[in-house]
Scaffold this motif. Structure first.
Motif, mmCIF file in Angstrom:
data_model
loop_
_atom_site.group_PDB
_atom_site.id
_atom_site.type_symbol
_atom_site.label_atom_id
_atom_site.label_comp_id
_atom_site.label_asym_id
_atom_site.label_seq_id
_atom_site.Cartn_x
_atom_site.Cartn_y
_atom_site.Cartn_z
ATOM 1 N N TYR A 1 -0.381 11.708 -1.888
ATOM 2 C CA TYR A 1 0.436 10.441 -1.360
ATOM 3 C C TYR A 1 -0.004 9.349 -1.918
ATOM 4 O O TYR A 1 0.855 8.474 -2.456
ATOM 5 N N ASP A 2 -1.214 9.145 -2.368
ATOM 6 C CA ASP A 2 -1.561 7.890 -3.302
ATOM 7 C C ASP A 2 -1.040 7.798 -4.601
ATOM 8 O O ASP A 2 -0.782 6.888 -5.145
ATOM 9 N N ARG A 3 -0.924 8.939 -5.179
ATOM 10 C CA ARG A 3 -0.270 9.162 -6.445
ATOM 11 C C ARG A 3 1.205 9.471 -6.252
ATOM 12 O O ARG A 3 1.833 8.827 -7.197
ATOM 13 N N LEU A 4 1.725 9.609 -5.268
ATOM 14 C CA LEU A 4 3.241 9.910 -5.046
ATOM 15 C C LEU A 4 3.707 8.394 -4.579
ATOM 16 O O LEU A 4 4.909 8.084 -5.231
ATOM 17 N N LEU A 5 3.094 7.714 -3.869
ATOM 18 C CA LEU A 5 3.895 6.445 -3.264
ATOM 19 C C LEU A 5 4.180 5.384 -4.344
ATOM 20 O O LEU A 5 5.195 4.706 -4.237
ATOM 21 N N PRO A 6 3.491 5.107 -5.116
ATOM 22 C CA PRO A 6 3.515 4.122 -6.310
ATOM 23 C C PRO A 6 4.957 4.834 -7.139
ATOM 24 O O PRO A 6 5.556 3.733 -7.925
ATOM 25 N N ARG A 7 5.372 5.827 -7.044
ATOM 26 C CA ARG A 7 6.570 6.208 -7.686
ATOM 27 C C ARG A 7 7.950 5.965 -7.089
ATOM 28 O O ARG A 7 8.787 6.254 -7.515
ATOM 29 N N VAL A 8 7.856 5.684 -5.756
ATOM 30 C CA VAL A 8 9.070 5.335 -4.984
ATOM 31 C C VAL A 8 9.480 4.016 -5.360
ATOM 32 O O VAL A 8 8.630 3.086 -6.003
ATOM 33 N N ARG A 9 11.064 3.549 -5.086
ATOM 34 C CA ARG A 9 11.222 2.192 -5.614
ATOM 35 C C ARG A 9 10.498 1.353 -4.685
ATOM 36 O O ARG A 9 10.227 1.642 -3.603
ATOM 37 N N PRO A 10 10.299 -0.009 -5.217
ATOM 38 C CA PRO A 10 9.346 -0.702 -4.592
ATOM 39 C C PRO A 10 9.932 -1.191 -3.413
ATOM 40 O O PRO A 10 9.092 -1.652 -2.488
ATOM 41 N N GLU A 11 11.137 -1.199 -3.044
ATOM 42 C CA GLU A 11 11.750 -1.893 -2.150
ATOM 43 C C GLU A 11 11.856 -0.767 -0.711
ATOM 44 O O GLU A 11 12.310 -1.238 0.569
ATOM 45 N N ILE A 12 11.562 0.303 -1.060
ATOM 46 C CA ILE A 12 11.503 1.355 -0.017
ATOM 47 C C ILE A 12 10.465 1.279 0.991
ATOM 48 O O ILE A 12 9.402 1.176 0.725
ATOM 49 N N GLU A 13 10.861 1.351 2.138
ATOM 50 C CA GLU A 13 10.011 1.369 3.312
ATOM 51 C C GLU A 13 9.225 2.709 3.515
ATOM 52 O O GLU A 13 9.982 3.735 3.600
ATOM 53 N N ILE A 14 7.791 2.450 3.466
ATOM 54 C CA ILE A 14 6.998 3.694 3.944
ATOM 55 C C ILE A 14 6.125 3.536 5.253
ATOM 56 O O ILE A 14 5.567 2.606 5.485
ATOM 57 N N TRP A 15 6.835 4.425 6.166
ATOM 58 C CA TRP A 15 5.992 4.560 7.589
ATOM 59 C C TRP A 15 5.356 5.368 7.913
ATOM 60 O O TRP A 15 5.070 6.416 7.104
ATOM 61 N N ALA A 16 4.380 5.132 8.749
ATOM 62 C CA ALA A 16 3.497 6.226 9.402
ATOM 63 C C ALA A 16 3.603 6.399 10.698
ATOM 64 O O ALA A 16 3.814 5.065 11.590
ATOM 65 N N ALA A 17 3.410 7.536 11.327
ATOM 66 C CA ALA A 17 3.530 7.863 12.894
ATOM 67 C C ALA A 17 2.110 8.189 13.206
ATOM 68 O O ALA A 17 1.868 8.991 12.684
ATOM 69 N N ALA A 18 1.691 7.376 14.090
ATOM 70 C CA ALA A 18 0.180 7.688 14.607
ATOM 71 C C ALA A 18 -0.014 7.419 16.116
ATOM 72 O O ALA A 18 0.510 6.768 16.938
ATOM 73 N N PHE A 19 -1.308 8.047 16.652
ATOM 74 C CA PHE A 19 -1.533 7.866 17.945
ATOM 75 C C PHE A 19 -2.415 6.437 17.847
ATOM 76 O O PHE A 19 -3.011 6.303 16.717
ATOM 77 N N ASP A 20 -2.405 5.679 19.129
ATOM 78 C CA ASP A 20 -3.450 4.478 19.149
ATOM 79 C C ASP A 20 -4.902 4.788 18.486
ATOM 80 O O ASP A 20 -5.352 3.970 18.062
ATOM 81 N N VAL A 21 -5.232 5.994 18.822
ATOM 82 C CA VAL A 21 -6.664 6.233 18.585
ATOM 83 C C VAL A 21 -6.910 6.594 17.161
ATOM 84 O O VAL A 21 -8.084 6.506 16.500
ATOM 85 N N GLN A 22 -5.636 6.483 16.384
ATOM 86 C CA GLN A 22 -5.973 6.652 14.791
ATOM 87 C C GLN A 22 -6.024 5.432 14.164
ATOM 88 O O GLN A 22 -6.031 5.209 12.966
#
Length: 193
Positions: free
Chosen positions: A145-166
């Protein structure tokens, strides 16, 4: 201490904390998290979304989000790992027949499913093991994902879903690490900056 050993320790500790959440409590937390993800304006507005399916016991069950995206008529895209060096290719998934067990038995697209360029994405849900308050993430260590994410358009929102313990106050960050836009947990949502 160099970042790699710290990240390894954080991964182990965070996975153990997630697996310590009771089954019924975890299901309720996941439902709250996914409801808040579905309510994000950027997700609601997106036509083409990059999602992933739960592949490890500590991950949030994302199948309800996939079903929601399909019900809303969104174009659903999943990653397929080609190799550690080559990274991932994105494919449109139209149904279960477009998936098969791939690297580490993770459900991924069949190679002949339609390819989608990163620039076609309108919204991304990125997996991770641990996250910090600056929205940096620690994944599994392969850097896909560190190699993929810079290839999306800069205005695109990238979110994560996680538990509080994360969620950690700060993670070890290396030059190649790419932060997400925001993180949704069962008790809060927060954005970078």
């Amino acid at each position: 201490m160099p970042a790699h050993p710290l990240k390894r320790r954080l991964r182990a500790e965070t996975v153990a904390a997630v697996l310590n959440i009771g089954e019924a409590d975890r299901a309720a937390r996941e439902a709250r998290i996914l409801a808040d993800v579905r309510a994000l304006p950027s997700y609601r507005a997106a036509a083409t979304v990059l999602l992933y399916l739960k592949a490890f016991p500590e991950e949030i069950e994302t199948a309800p989000l996939v079903a929601d995206a399909r019900a809303l008529g969104k174009r659903v895209v999943y990653p397929r790992v080609v190799s550690r060096a080559a990274g991932m290719v994105l494919h449109e998934i139209r149904g279960p027949s477009d998936l098969r067990p791939g690297t580490l038995n993770i459900p991924e697209p069949v190679p002949d499913a339609p390819v989608v360029a990163p620039g076609e994405l309108d919204w991304v849900l990125a997996p991770g093991v641990a996250f910090d308050l600056s929205c940096y993430r620690v994944g599994r260590g392969a850097g896909h994902y560190d190699r993929l994410l810079p290839r999306v358009r800069p205005e695109i929102e990238i979110w994560a879903a996680a538990f509080d313990v994360q969620i950690h106050e700060a993670l070890p960050v290396e030059p190649h690490d790419v932060p997400v836009t925001g993180v949704v947990t069962e008790s809060r949502s927060f954005r970078r900056g």
